[in-house]
Design a protein around this motif. Sequence first.
Motif, short mmCIF file in Angstrom:
data_model
loop_
_atom_site.label_atom_id
_atom_site.label_comp_id
_atom_site.label_asym_id
_atom_site.label_seq_id
_atom_site.Cartn_x
_atom_site.Cartn_y
_atom_site.Cartn_z
N LEU A 13 0.83 -1.20 0.00
CA LEU A 13 0.00 0.00 0.00
C LEU A 13 0.86 1.25 0.00
N MET A 14 1.99 1.19 0.72
CA MET A 14 2.87 2.35 0.78
C MET A 14 3.35 2.73 -0.62
N HIS A 15 3.77 1.73 -1.39
CA HIS A 15 4.24 1.99 -2.75
C HIS A 15 3.11 2.54 -3.61
N GLN A 16 1.96 1.92 -3.55
CA GLN A 16 0.84 2.32 -4.39
C GLN A 16 0.37 3.73 -4.06
N GLU A 17 0.32 4.05 -2.77
CA GLU A 17 -0.17 5.37 -2.36
C GLU A 17 0.85 6.46 -2.66
N ALA A 18 2.13 6.19 -2.41
CA ALA A 18 3.15 7.19 -2.72
C ALA A 18 3.20 7.48 -4.22
N ALA A 19 2.95 6.44 -5.03
CA ALA A 19 3.00 6.61 -6.48
C ALA A 19 1.88 7.52 -6.99
N GLN A 20 0.85 7.74 -6.19
CA GLN A 20 -0.27 8.59 -6.60
C GLN A 20 -0.01 10.08 -6.40
N THR A 21 1.10 10.42 -5.75
CA THR A 21 1.29 11.79 -5.27
C THR A 21 1.19 12.84 -6.37
N ALA A 22 1.82 12.63 -7.50
CA ALA A 22 1.82 13.65 -8.55
C ALA A 22 0.41 13.98 -9.00
N ASP A 23 -0.42 12.96 -9.21
CA ASP A 23 -1.79 13.21 -9.62
C ASP A 23 -2.59 13.89 -8.52
N ILE A 24 -2.32 13.51 -7.28
CA ILE A 24 -3.01 14.13 -6.15
C ILE A 24 -2.69 15.61 -6.06
N VAL A 25 -1.41 15.94 -6.21
CA VAL A 25 -1.00 17.35 -6.12
C VAL A 25 -1.62 18.16 -7.25
N ALA A 26 -1.64 17.61 -8.46
CA ALA A 26 -2.25 18.33 -9.58
C ALA A 26 -3.73 18.60 -9.32
#
Length: 345
Positions: A13-26
């Motif tokens: 989950l840590m990998h999957q959630e961290a990988a979402q960061t760019a889209d979340i920030v946008a």
Amino acid sequence: MTDTPLPAPSDTLMHQEAAQTADIVADQYARNAATVKALADDLRRNPPPFVVTCARGSSDHAATYAKYLFETQLGVVTASASPSVGSVYEAKQRLAGALYVVISQSGKSPDLLRNATQAKQAGARVVALVNVEDSPLALLADTVLPLRAGPERSVAATKSYLGSLAAILQLAAHWKNEAPLHAATEALPDALRRAWQADWSPLTDGLVGAHNLFVLGRGLGLAAAQEAALKFKETCGLHAEAYSSAEVKHGPMALVGPGFPVLCFAQPDETEAGTLALAQEFRGRGAQVWVASRQGDLPLAEAPHPACAPLLTIQSFYRAINALALRRGHNPDVPPHLNKVTETV
């Protein structure tokens, strides 16, 4: 260590959630733009005498970033409130006219709520950076800047922490209202995507058998060092201490000798030369040193502005430490003795 089978690095989950960061920030930047602009316009019309932050854990590391960002870019003194002063000691503070920034993933820790309430009563403007938009903290704040990170199931916070830094950066950009910071926020999501692809495997390989280490940063980069040290402890069972690359000289550096592990985050600004010189000194003592920088052994993605560098550093770090935790036999999603939401009084 766990007796149950460990997932592959990309399956945590840590990998999957961290990988979402760019889209979340946008998404956060687009959806919060009007609220942030209105708040910043009013802050320029009615400048606060100072800023106070209130947070715990990873959110308090985000507050460290806010301190250096607001002070270097806006010239506004920013101090961290000790939550126990209001919640345990019940000591009233003189906060009239201040900007009081509370940072929380859940928005329901009793001590933060108590301090935010007291700050409002004292005449401060309370701004909440919170992931849970209908939380008690969001309901009592004067202005809410949602992190918009979505549910975070891994106990180790990643996307909500970087969402907090991103929200702070967007507020500073609108408050300062000058082109370089505005341009940096526009370029940040793509820079985060590049940072996620950075190869930090030398760090993962080198710390598999480690027992302790120092993590060093300075200025805007200190928040990244603090966050990294916490993640080493909670996901890897590895004792790590964060220091300013200036403060480490006042005693702690006596421990640094042959084989001692040191991770240096070289912030690409006026503090960079000093941090690189210290890394070289420690290498001269035989210490095991890794440097995250534009020319270091841990590549730092090109930052659109120095203020973005701590976010890019941590984005690369999250991928590396997720892999390190598994190499050391730990599941980073379920650290022992920890809960996702910590409520302190």
